[in-house]
Every structure is written in structure tokens, then in C-alpha cells.
Scaffold this motif. Structure first.
Motif, mmCIF file in Angstrom:
data_model
loop_
_atom_site.group_PDB
_atom_site.id
_atom_site.type_symbol
_atom_site.label_atom_id
_atom_site.label_comp_id
_atom_site.label_asym_id
_atom_site.label_seq_id
_atom_site.Cartn_x
_atom_site.Cartn_y
_atom_site.Cartn_z
ATOM 1 N N TRP A 252 3.041 1.385 11.273
ATOM 2 C CA TRP A 252 1.648 0.938 11.206
ATOM 3 C C TRP A 252 0.745 2.151 11.416
ATOM 4 O O TRP A 252 0.829 2.809 12.449
ATOM 5 C CB TRP A 252 1.374 -0.097 12.308
ATOM 6 C CG TRP A 252 2.012 -1.419 12.047
ATOM 7 C CD1 TRP A 252 3.093 -1.681 11.261
ATOM 8 C CD2 TRP A 252 1.599 -2.668 12.598
ATOM 9 N NE1 TRP A 252 3.389 -3.013 11.283
ATOM 10 C CE2 TRP A 252 2.488 -3.649 12.101
ATOM 11 C CE3 TRP A 252 0.587 -3.053 13.466
ATOM 12 C CZ2 TRP A 252 2.381 -4.993 12.439
ATOM 13 C CZ3 TRP A 252 0.477 -4.393 13.811
ATOM 14 C CH2 TRP A 252 1.375 -5.356 13.300
ATOM 15 N N LYS A 253 -0.076 2.444 10.432
ATOM 16 C CA LYS A 253 -1.002 3.580 10.595
ATOM 17 C C LYS A 253 -2.199 3.382 9.683
ATOM 18 O O LYS A 253 -2.205 2.532 8.812
ATOM 19 C CB LYS A 253 -0.290 4.904 10.302
ATOM 20 C CG LYS A 253 0.216 5.061 8.869
ATOM 21 C CD LYS A 253 0.880 6.411 8.708
ATOM 22 C CE LYS A 253 1.348 6.592 7.256
ATOM 23 N NZ LYS A 253 1.961 7.898 7.041
ATOM 24 N N TYR B 245 6.489 -4.030 2.321
ATOM 25 C CA TYR B 245 7.461 -3.066 2.799
ATOM 26 C C TYR B 245 8.529 -2.896 1.716
ATOM 27 O O TYR B 245 9.174 -3.867 1.312
ATOM 28 C CB TYR B 245 8.135 -3.549 4.093
ATOM 29 C CG TYR B 245 7.184 -3.788 5.241
ATOM 30 C CD1 TYR B 245 6.406 -2.747 5.731
ATOM 31 C CD2 TYR B 245 7.066 -5.046 5.832
ATOM 32 C CE1 TYR B 245 5.534 -2.960 6.787
ATOM 33 C CE2 TYR B 245 6.194 -5.257 6.889
ATOM 34 C CZ TYR B 245 5.434 -4.216 7.365
ATOM 35 O OH TYR B 245 4.570 -4.417 8.403
ATOM 36 N N GLU B 246 8.709 -1.674 1.227
ATOM 37 C CA GLU B 246 9.688 -1.440 0.170
ATOM 38 C C GLU B 246 10.791 -0.496 0.588
ATOM 39 O O GLU B 246 11.876 -0.508 0.008
ATOM 40 C CB GLU B 246 8.985 -0.918 -1.081
ATOM 41 C CG GLU B 246 8.013 -1.958 -1.664
ATOM 42 C CD GLU B 246 7.313 -1.483 -2.905
ATOM 43 O OE1 GLU B 246 7.485 -0.279 -3.259
ATOM 44 O OE2 GLU B 246 6.596 -2.279 -3.532
ATOM 45 N N ASN B 247 10.544 0.342 1.594
ATOM 46 C CA ASN B 247 11.607 1.215 2.089
ATOM 47 C C ASN B 247 11.294 1.578 3.539
ATOM 48 O O ASN B 247 10.251 1.213 4.075
ATOM 49 C CB ASN B 247 11.770 2.471 1.218
ATOM 50 C CG ASN B 247 10.466 3.237 1.074
ATOM 51 O OD1 ASN B 247 9.879 3.653 2.070
ATOM 52 N ND2 ASN B 247 10.009 3.426 -0.158
#
Length: 238
Positions: free
Chosen positions: A237-238, A229-231
Motif C-alpha cells: 500500500w503506497k 493485484y497482479e503480482n
């Protein structure tokens, strides 16, 4: 290293057309921590009930070195005493342990899971994480060496999840064999020596966590926990 659990070609079916587990074989070593992953309906709960002796397999051979203790997803349903002290004493009494030994055994078990200071308060006042610890204390008091946790992080906040993980690490350090059924791999996979994945009743992975995260787990309806996760845009979730 000796096996705590060994399954050889285990099949469980509930009717001629409904199979819950199909030709499952694996070994769990004594003193290890094994995580069993899989989507809902993969067969994790049935596997737990087979290992614990609550169900019998339709086919195959199941060997367990000692009777396991279970920590259910809703640990509150396991509480049988009004207080933690009363609750932990139920198992040893039912197993007809020597009466004079039970009080010390109960106290040691509560101390081991850091609940001794709450031994005499109403058990209903315990938090979700504390109720899971109480379930473990009850298992320890019955001198069980194999402990199975069913979705132990359900409905827990961050501090409670950390509390459960401390308990898991402690049990492993004490030589207990721990089996953890969960789909929340990002919360616990680093604790595991051994990782199993079930999909629609079949065993599709049997190996180490390090091996597992190198392959596309999504093929088995499991999200790879190494996703970064970066932003904010990544937080879906997909």
C-alpha cells in the motif's frame, strides 16, 4: 420507503474549538445496509454514539425509528453472562420482558446466529467471530431492528470475516437495518445499499457503492478497493 435514521444538520463539538462532526445530514432507509467509511479520526465512532443515543448532538435534529443495538469492535467486552444462554438473557430480563417468554426468546436468538449448540459452554471459549454473533443474539433478544457494527473485522482471520458477512447478509434478509462502520471496504462493500464517507467530521460522500468506486477515494484517505493485484510487486500500500 420509511427512514430508520435521519440526521438534519447535526453538529457535535466537545469544546469551542474541537468539532467532531460538522453539519451532517443524511437518511438511512429501513431494511437497508449502510457502510460508513473514513480514516481514523473522521468521526465514525462519534456518529455511532449519537445514533445509538449514547451522546447528544450539540446542534441539529436526529430521528431514529427504534433504539439501536451496538456490536462493539471488541465484542468480548459486551459479554455479561458466563455462557451464551446466560448472556443473551440479560437484556430481556433488564427490559422486564415476561419471564415465561424469555427462555424461548433466548433460544430463538441463539439459533438465529448459529450458536445454539454452544449455548451452555463458557462464553470465553468462543472465537472472535462467535463473540460478534453472540452480541447480535443479545440484540435480537431485545427485539432491536437497527444494528450498528463498529469495525466488525478487527482481528479476524479469513474464515471469521466470511462468517461475519454471512451474518450481515442474514440480518439484511430478515429486514433489519444494518449500519457498518469500517475502513476495510474490500471485505464488505458489495453488501451495501448505501455508502457514506466521513472526513475530519464532514460528510464528503453520500451515495451508492457503485458511484463511489468510480472516483478517487484516496482524496479522503481511503484506498479504493477496486485496485487490482497482479503480482507480488503490487502487494504494497503506497
Amino acid at each position: 420507503m420509511e427512514n430508520a435514521v435521519k440526521l438534519e444538520n447535526i453538529t457535535k463539538k466537545f469544546s469551542s474549538t474541537k468539532f467532531s462532526l460538522i453539519d451532517i445530514s443524511f437518511e438511512i432507509k429501513k431494511g437497508s445496509l449502510t457502510i460508513v467509511g473514513g480514516a481514523n479520526g473522521s468521526g465514525k465512532s462519534v456518529l455511532m454514539m449519537l445514533i445509538s443515543g449514547l451522546m447528544k448532538p450539540t446542534e441539529g435534529k436526529l430521528t431514529v425509528s427504534s433504539k439501536p443495538g451496538l456490536v462493539f469492535q471488541d465484542a468480548a467486552t459486551q459479554i455479561l453472562g458466563d455462557t451464551p444462554r446466560e448472556d443473551v438473557s440479560v437484556g430481556p430480563k433488564n427490559l422486564r420482558f415476561c419471564k415465561k417468554d424469555i427462555p424461548a426468546l433466548v433460544e430463538d436468538s441463539l439459533k438465529s446466529v448459529r450458536l445454539l449448540e454452544k449455548a451452555d459452554i463458557p462464553a470465553e471459549y468462543l472465537s472472535g467471530g462467535e463473540k460478534r454473533r453472540l452480541a447480535v443474539a443479545s440484540i435480537l433478544a431485545m427485539k432491536r431492528d437497527i444494528i450498528i457494527f463498529d469495525e466488525p473485522y478487527a482481528n479476524l482471520d479469513y474464515p471469521a470475516v466470511c462468517d461475519v458477512n454471512r451474518l450481515l447478509e442474514q440480518l439484511k434478509s430478515e429486514g433489519k437495518t444494518v449500519i457498518l462502520l469500517t475502513h476495510e471496504l474490500e471485505k464488505c462493500l458489495a453488501l451495501a445499499d448505501h455508502f457514506l464517507i466521513l472526513q475530519k467530521g464532514s460528510l464528503v460522500f453520500d451515495g451508492s457503492p457503485e458511484e463511489a468506486v468510480k472516483i478517487p477515494l484516496e482524496q479522503w484517505a481511503i484506498r479504493n478497493p477496486l485496485t487490482k493485484y497482479e503480482n507480488v510487486k503490487d502487494l504494497i500500500w503506497k
